[in-house]
Design a protein around this motif. Structure first.
Motif, PDB file in Angstrom:
ATOM      1  N   THR A 228      26.316   3.519  64.595  1.00 45.49           N
ATOM      2  CA  THR A 228      25.578   3.710  63.343  1.00 45.49           C
ATOM      3  C   THR A 228      24.907   5.070  63.314  1.00 45.49           C
ATOM      4  O   THR A 228      25.049   5.826  62.346  1.00 45.49           O
ATOM      5  N   LYS A 229      24.182   5.387  64.363  1.00 42.15           N
ATOM      6  CA  LYS A 229      23.533   6.694  64.424  1.00 42.15           C
ATOM      7  C   LYS A 229      24.586   7.805  64.487  1.00 42.15           C
ATOM      8  O   LYS A 229      24.378   8.904  63.957  1.00 42.15           O
ATOM      9  N   GLY A 230      25.722   7.491  65.103  1.00 39.99           N
ATOM     10  CA  GLY A 230      26.785   8.484  65.196  1.00 39.99           C
ATOM     11  C   GLY A 230      27.302   8.922  63.846  1.00 39.99           C
ATOM     12  O   GLY A 230      27.756  10.057  63.681  1.00 39.99           O
ATOM     13  N   LEU A 231      27.212   8.049  62.844  1.00 38.77           N
ATOM     14  CA  LEU A 231      27.653   8.415  61.499  1.00 38.77           C
ATOM     15  C   LEU A 231      26.755   9.473  60.873  1.00 38.77           C
ATOM     16  O   LEU A 231      27.187  10.209  59.991  1.00 38.77           O
ATOM     17  N   THR A 232      25.513   9.546  61.318  1.00 38.05           N
ATOM     18  CA  THR A 232      24.627  10.597  60.808  1.00 38.05           C
ATOM     19  C   THR A 232      24.989  11.948  61.413  1.00 38.05           C
ATOM     20  O   THR A 232      24.725  12.988  60.817  1.00 38.05           O
ATOM     21  N   TYR A 233      25.588  11.923  62.609  1.00 32.60           N
ATOM     22  CA  TYR A 233      26.027  13.153  63.253  1.00 32.60           C
ATOM     23  C   TYR A 233      27.402  13.581  62.748  1.00 32.60           C
ATOM     24  O   TYR A 233      27.677  14.779  62.614  1.00 32.60           O
ATOM     25  N   ARG A 234      28.254  12.601  62.489  1.00 32.07           N
ATOM     26  CA  ARG A 234      29.635  12.894  62.076  1.00 32.07           C
ATOM     27  C   ARG A 234      30.084  11.854  61.045  1.00 32.07           C
ATOM     28  O   ARG A 234      30.756  10.882  61.378  1.00 32.07           O
ATOM     29  N   PRO A 235      29.720  12.033  59.784  1.00 28.96           N
ATOM     30  CA  PRO A 235      30.048  11.063  58.735  1.00 28.96           C
ATOM     31  C   PRO A 235      31.539  10.792  58.579  1.00 28.96           C
ATOM     32  O   PRO A 235      31.927   9.696  58.148  1.00 28.96           O
ATOM     33  N   ALA A 236      32.377  11.753  58.938  1.00 28.51           N
ATOM     34  CA  ALA A 236      33.821  11.595  58.759  1.00 28.51           C
ATOM     35  C   ALA A 236      34.390  10.443  59.575  1.00 28.51           C
ATOM     36  O   ALA A 236      35.472   9.927  59.258  1.00 28.51           O
ATOM     37  N   SER A 286      28.179  13.581  69.392  1.00 32.41           N
ATOM     38  CA  SER A 286      26.977  14.345  69.720  1.00 32.41           C
ATOM     39  C   SER A 286      26.454  14.009  71.111  1.00 32.41           C
ATOM     40  O   SER A 286      26.493  12.846  71.553  1.00 32.41           O
ATOM     41  N   VAL A 287      25.948  15.020  71.785  1.00 32.73           N
ATOM     42  CA  VAL A 287      25.352  14.827  73.104  1.00 32.73           C
ATOM     43  C   VAL A 287      24.165  13.879  73.043  1.00 32.73           C
ATOM     44  O   VAL A 287      23.766  13.286  74.056  1.00 32.73           O
ATOM     45  N   LYS A 288      23.614  13.670  71.847  1.00 31.06           N
ATOM     46  CA  LYS A 288      22.491  12.742  71.704  1.00 31.06           C
ATOM     47  C   LYS A 288      22.877  11.323  72.100  1.00 31.06           C
ATOM     48  O   LYS A 288      22.031  10.527  72.510  1.00 31.06           O
ATOM     49  N   HIS A 289      24.153  10.985  71.971  1.00 28.61           N
ATOM     50  CA  HIS A 289      24.613   9.663  72.394  1.00 28.61           C
ATOM     51  C   HIS A 289      24.294   9.437  73.876  1.00 28.61           C
ATOM     52  O   HIS A 289      23.761   8.388  74.253  1.00 28.61           O
TER      53      HIS A 289
END
Length: 335
Positions: A228-236, A286-289
């Motif tokens: 879910t948070k990953g979609l904010t980093y890469r919506p595609a 993202s490295v935030k993951h």
């Protein structure tokens, strides 16, 4: 250009006729030697690639540039070493009445039983499939350090239709099934099994770990931990989720949470240490993951190690050798 090479490699490896037997199991069929047909000889492989490059471009400078890339990433000396030291087979096996494709890599001259690594690839469907070129770059160097590696392509991959991949759904069973085959690999130590994955394969790794009992250690490379948070980093990425994940439109949050280890980090075993590798300039995952996951692991007292590679990308191309050494060191320590 890499995708072109790997696509061509697939069409070749599928027609391999050189039989090989590394797994003695009734569910394993159509086992074939990876080092066969065009891959039986380095010059044959390179010459074939040169023909393809020339067919794609009439400019000599472009062909030479592609061949230079090919030589720097593969090379005859490296190829000959791996062919001499490693056995490698592709095979088919059935899961849910579906024929799934897999592969196994094994050092030839081992004097004792070896630890086993289950590898989970990234991508989705046919994109990201493991072919000979990616084996040489990503798997052969690790197997050559004294590990047997086994992996799944996931259901539907390497077929005309790749619609069966559910991106962390029923395809998880394709990986779990590999654990049944490990005792049938001569020279494999079923009591020393680790699992690692790259990108989407990191997600697969944690999902499969929930189902198996004899796992000793885990490693992930640029793994996605919160979709879910990953979609904010890469919506595609939502295009992939809509295409792959069943019931995504009606149960979006439930399905994403199922595939996000951060949502159930409190359920992870403190007996399975986790290595996290990630490039700080990763534009895909993202490295935030990995940073967020490491913080959560610390909070829940799960042993782990986080290694960040400054300014490196999703594939850790600047630090490939260093990352491989970390993986080897991790599993030698914990298996």
């Amino acid at each position: 250009m890499k995708e072109f090479i790997f696509f061509f490699s697939i069409s070749i490896i599928a027609f391999s006729s050189c039989a090989s037997t590394l797994i003695e199991h009734g569910r394993v069929v159509n086992e074939r030697n990876c080092f066969s047909w065009v891959f039986s000889d380095y010059d044959l492989w390179r010459n074939q690639m040169e023909k393809k490059f020339k067919k794609k471009s009439k400019l000599e400078i472009t062909v030479n540039r592609k061949l230079a890339w090919f030589d720097s990433n593969f090379g005859k000396e490296k190829y000959e070493q791996f062919k001499r030291d490693l056995d490698c087979s592709t095979f088919d096996y059935e899961v849910d009445s579906i024929l799934v494709k897999g592969y196994v890599i094994k050092p030839k001259q081992a004097k004792k039983d070896l630890p086993v690594l289950v590898y989970n690839r990234g991508g989705n469907g046919n994109y990201g499939r493991v072919v000979f070129g990616s084996m040489m770059q990503n798997l052969f160097p690790i197997a050559n350090e004294g590990f047997i590696i086994i992996g799944s392509q996931y259901r539907g991959t390497l077929t005309q239709s790749d619609t069966l991949d559910e991106f962390g759904g029923k395809d998880i069973e394709d990986v779990a099934a590999l654990f049944d085959f490990i005792p049938s690999i001569k020279g494999a130590d079923f009591n020393r099994v680790g699992m690692y994955g790259a990108s989407r394969g990191g997600m697969q790794t944690h999902l499969v770990a929930k189902q198996v009992n004899n796992l000793k250690a885990i490693a992930t490379i640029a793994g996605s931990t919160d979709l879910t948070k990953g979609l904010t980093y890469r919506p595609a990425m939502e295009k992939v989720y809509k295409k792959r994940i069943p019931n995504y439109q009606t149960n979006k949050q439930i399905e994403l949470d199922k595939r996000s280890v951060l949502k159930w980090v409190d359920k992870l075993s403190s007996d399975i240490p986790i290595l996290l590798l990630h490039g700080t300039n990763d534009k895909r995952v993202s490295v935030k993951h990995s940073k967020d996951f490491a913080n959560a692991l610390a909070k829940h007292n799960v042993p782990h190690k986080l290694i960040l590679y400054a300014n490196d990308n999703h594939g850790l191309v600047k630090n490939k050798a260093a990352a491989n050494k970390e993986i080897v060191r991790w599993f030698k320590q914990h298996l």
